[in-house]
Design an enzyme around this catalytic site. Structure first.
Site, PDB file in Angstrom:
ATOM      1  N   LYS A 135     -13.186  -9.409 -14.355  1.00  0.00           N
ATOM      2  CA  LYS A 135     -12.335  -9.008 -15.456  1.00  0.00           C
ATOM      3  C   LYS A 135     -12.704  -9.672 -16.545  1.00  0.00           C
ATOM      4  CE  LYS A 135      -8.793  -9.554 -12.827  1.00  0.00           C
ATOM      5  NZ  LYS A 135      -9.669  -9.939 -11.426  1.00  0.00           N
TER       6      LYS A 135
ATOM      7  N   SER B   6       2.436   1.952   4.766  1.00  0.00           N
ATOM      8  CA  SER B   6       1.402   2.718   4.937  1.00  0.00           C
ATOM      9  C   SER B   6       0.773   2.773   6.367  1.00  0.00           C
ATOM     10  CB  SER B   6       0.202   2.492   3.896  1.00  0.00           C
ATOM     11  OG  SER B   6      -0.233   1.136   3.807  1.00  0.00           O
TER      12      SER B   6
ATOM     13  N   LYS C 218      -8.806   0.371   0.320  1.00  0.00           N
ATOM     14  CA  LYS C 218      -8.998   0.757   1.703  1.00  0.00           C
ATOM     15  C   LYS C 218     -10.026   1.577   2.088  1.00  0.00           C
ATOM     16  CE  LYS C 218      -3.730   0.970   1.743  1.00  0.00           C
ATOM     17  NZ  LYS C 218      -2.677   1.940   2.416  1.00  0.00           N
TER      18      LYS C 218
END
Length: 784
Positions: free
Chosen positions: A365, A680, A723
């Site tokens: 980044k 989740s 994920k």
């Protein structure tokens, strides 16, 4: 000359080596003893007859001198007093007895034991000659004492009553601040006449040097007096000019500032403010504290790059080439930057593009922001916001406070020296706040294109246009960015790297960089593609490439050691274990078989995705539900919701209807030391419970994620790309995702989509159909 006829004494005595000190016969000397060997020698002398041999070492820096590092002539001395100092040191007072020569060192441990022989001195045969030398010496000594305060009155008075030439020479050499070598030379001279001549030479030299020092001191003192006189006269002249009203110092300085202000392209508001400050400065004494404050304020304002710009690069092909040169992949980021440049080519009025790069640590980044600045032809300035808690760090301090200064934003623009730099606001999700203010609130004006046109720093108190600045921010966790700030930014996610991306980054960027940094050419260090892939798989497990770069640096250092040592000219890495030790991470392979009550769940972390196996055990009991694995409140609620869903569908899956009364359910998520939370894992827990209660195995090549409701609906989740990357790393074949997350699959890396079958699900029944290896026998017999 005659030689004194007597037998020289030969003695075996403890010996102490002195640093920077020379002892003479019939002279008292005190010194500190700290070395262990010297202390042992002192104790041995005190236990015998308090006599020891003192000799000076040639090198004062030597901690433990050897026999070769000692002078051969010393003094046999009598210990008069021993004082214990704070700590382990001793202070000793000794009196010199006679000169002696070091014949031999009989032992060195635990202390020096020396064989000494008394050195015979040669007296002056002619008494008249001795008296003449003594008088001449006293005359020089008197002249020396008048020139310098180094000779004490007691030492001078003692010299006046000594008639023996040898004793007088020793006394003068002992009293003068001479070099160690000079004092040792006098001590080693046995002929008294020659000794007196050496002392006379020393006195003549010291007198000449002292006269020269005095002349230099007088000249410097006169010059200082003249400088003080000039300063006094200048102060008087300034005071007279002020009384007459034609003092020119403050006015001239203020006029200089006025000319600078008038030459800058400023708005009327800013110009008026600065000219007003110039007027204040003209009326203040130049040395006053208020004048210093005004002067510092004007310097800070005029240091800003008013009206200075750099020309943006209009060649978007060149910009893309720069981005491709420095970074592999990141197509979404590169396309976004090239699009911005294309818009600027068509419309120079385009403003307010504030980008936020969100991704795990080490994915590039910060470095991509530097490449963007180079591609656009802009100056680059980085501001680290991690841990900033004071609002004044952003907006600056009021100039009425002592030590006040502009905030970091204005300081960055000043450093860039242009009005349109690229400013990187690093780690914006790490901003804090306390009683000193909320820096995130101060950033709202900075990052709002409608407000930063007139950004006002508390120190400057004048508006400065920040709309032409290209702000880029970075963050690890989007959820930690304040909502008001996130609303002002165009958020671009930088995902975790795949193994293939890491391979190209390491081969094309990291390895050449580390070779150059360590001074190794490509011919001197060879690392095959196979070894590079093995390094990525076996020694790193991360979202970014920082650990990978550190491992490459380890290899380069070890290669450099072998090359410099002359072992080899070219290092070929054949076995990584020779360079990095045993493999840290074993290959992630699928479980050998399906298991009951074990389900692969997917989780999101700030450093990338993770796969967690949820385990459920069914035990005889009274209906207790045990949750372990450092689970948070939300995750515990998901487990209870899953339990309620299973109870509502127990008959459908062949589960005893009263299991919640007769069985205990234990839900465990491994790696219990790591806190876990989030909704989740609901579908994962429900699947594991159904499998454990029904005894049906779960497919070991299936992973899943999703929030569950009491009615079995599967709700959307976040972090799907991370994920899915975790599932890809663990070599899953099928991944079950919520139906509402199906559009997010477009963001998943192409390599992941090609390797994994993604199945969108809307209800828990579909999850169970896909995950469980078979249906209950009862349902199969009915043909369902």
């Amino acid at each position: 000359m005659t030689i004194q006829k007597r037998i020289s004494r030969v003695q075996t005595l403890p010996m102490i080596a002195l640093r920077g000190l020379v002892v003479y016969p019939d002279m008292e000397l005190h010194f500190d003893v700290g070395r262990k060997r010297s202390m042992q020698a002192l104790h041995a002398a005190m236990n015998h007859d308090q006599t020891l041999f003192l000799v000076t070492q040639r090198d004062t820096a030597a901690e433990e001198p050897t026999e070769d590092e000692l002078y051969t002539v010393g003094v046999v001395a009598q210990v008069r007093q021993v004082l214990r100092l704070p700590g382990d040191n001793l202070r000793v007072v000794v009196e010199g007895l006679y000169r002696a020569r070091l014949q031999d060192v009989l032992q060195e441990e635990p202390y020096f034991l020396a064989m000494t022989k008394e050195a015979q001195t040669r007296r002056i045969a002619d008494p008249l000659q001795e008296e003449a030398l003594v008088r001449e010496c006293r005359s020089y000594l008197e002249e020396y004492a008048e020139l310098t305060p180094a000779m004490t009155e007691d030492a001078f008075a003692m010299a006046a009553v000594i008639d023996d030439a040898g004793h007088l020479a020793d006394h003068i050499a002992f009293s003068l601040p001479l070099k160690e070598a000079q004092k040792q030379d006098v001590l080693a001279t046995m002929a008294e006449e020659r000794r007196m001549e050496k002392v006379l030479d020393i006195l003549q030299h010291e007198i000449a040097v002292q006269k020269l020092e005095n002349r230099i001191h007088d000249r410097v003192h006169t010059q200082m007096d003249e400088n003080q006189r000039d300063y006094y006269l200048r102060e008087q002249l300034r005071a007279i000019n002020e009384e007459l009203g034609d003092g020119d110092n403050p006015a001239e300085e203020a006029d200089t500032y006025r000319r600078t202000v008038n030459a800058l392209p400023l708005s009327e508001e800013v110009r008026e403010k600065l000219l007003k400050e110039c007027g204040k400065l003209a009326k203040m004494p130049s040395g006053s504290q208020e004048a210093a404050v005004v002067r510092g304020y004007l310097d800070a304002c005029l240091a800003l790059p008013w009206g200075k710009h750099t020309e943006d690069v209009r060649d978007i092909a060149h910009a893309r080439a720069v981005l491709d040169r420095d970074h592999y992949g990141m197509d979404k980021v590169k396309d976004r930057i090239v699009e911005s440049l294309a818009v600027r080519v068509l419309s120079r009025e385009m403003r307010g593009q504030i980008l936020c790069f969100v991704g795990p640590p080490g994915v590039g980044k910060t470095s991509v922001a530097r490449s963007i600045a180079e591609a656009m032809g802009r100056q680059y300035v980085r501001i680290s916001l991690g841990g900033v808690r004071d609002e004044a760090e952003i907006r600056g301090h009021r100039k009425t406070y002592i030590g006040s200064m502009p905030g970091r934003i204005i300081a960055a623009v000043t450093k860039a020296k242009t009005c349109n730099p690229l400013i990187l606001l690093d780690e914006i999700d790490k901003l804090g706040h306390d009683f000193r203010g909320d820096p995130a609130a101060a950033m709202l004006e900075v990052l709002d294109p409608e407000q930063n046109v007139t950004f006002t720093d508390h120190y400057l108190e004048i508006p400065f246009d920040l709309s032409e600045v290209l702000f880029i921010t970075t963050a690890n966790d989007e959820a930690e960015i304040p909502a008001a700030l996130a609303d002002r930014m165009d958020i671009i996610h930088l995902p975790s790297y795949t193994a293939q991306e890491k391979f190209h980054i390491a081969k094309d960027h990291l390895l050449p960089k580390q070779r150059k940094r360590h001074g190794i050419s490509a011919r001197q260090l060879r690392l095959s593609d196979t070894q590079l892939r093995a390094l990525i798989d076996g020694y790193t497990r991360e979202a970014g490439v920082r650990k990978l770069e550190r491992r490459l640096a380890d290899i380069c250092r070890k290669a450099a050691k072998r090359i410099v040592a002359g072992e080899v000219k070219t290092v070929t890495v054949k076995d990584l274990a020779d360079f990095l030790g045993p493999v840290k991470y074993k290959p992630d392979t699928l479980a050998p078989a399906d298991e009951v009550g074990v389900v692969n769940g997917l989780a999101w972390t700030s450093v990338g995705g993770e796969m967690l196996q949820v385990e459920v055990a069914v035990l005889d009991g009274t209906g207790k539900v045990e949750l372990t694995g450092s689970l948070g409140d939300v995750m515990k609620e998901s487990a209870r919701t899953a339990m309620s869903y299973v109870r509502s569908r127990a008959a459908q899956w062949g589960i005893d209807a009263d299991f919640y009364k007769t069985k205990d359910i234990h839900v465990h998520v491994p790696e219990g030391a790591v806190p876990k939370d989030g909704p989740s894992a609901g579908v994962t827990m429900a699947t594991a419970m159904v499998s454990a209660l029904s005894g049906i195995p779960v497919r070991h090549d299936v992973a899943m994620t999703g929030e569950i409701t009491l009615r079995g609906r599967v709700l959307p989740i976040g972090g799907l790309r991370e994920k899915s990357m975790a599932a890809y790393t663990r070599r899953m074949q099928t991944v079950l995702v919520p139906q509402e997350n199906a559009p997010d699959l477009a963001e998943v890396d192409a390599a992941v989509r090609d390797s994994i079958t993604f199945v969108p699900v809307a209800h828990m029944d579909t999850v169970l159909d896909m995950a469980l290896r078979r249906k209950p026998h009862e349902l199969e017999n009915r043909g369902l």
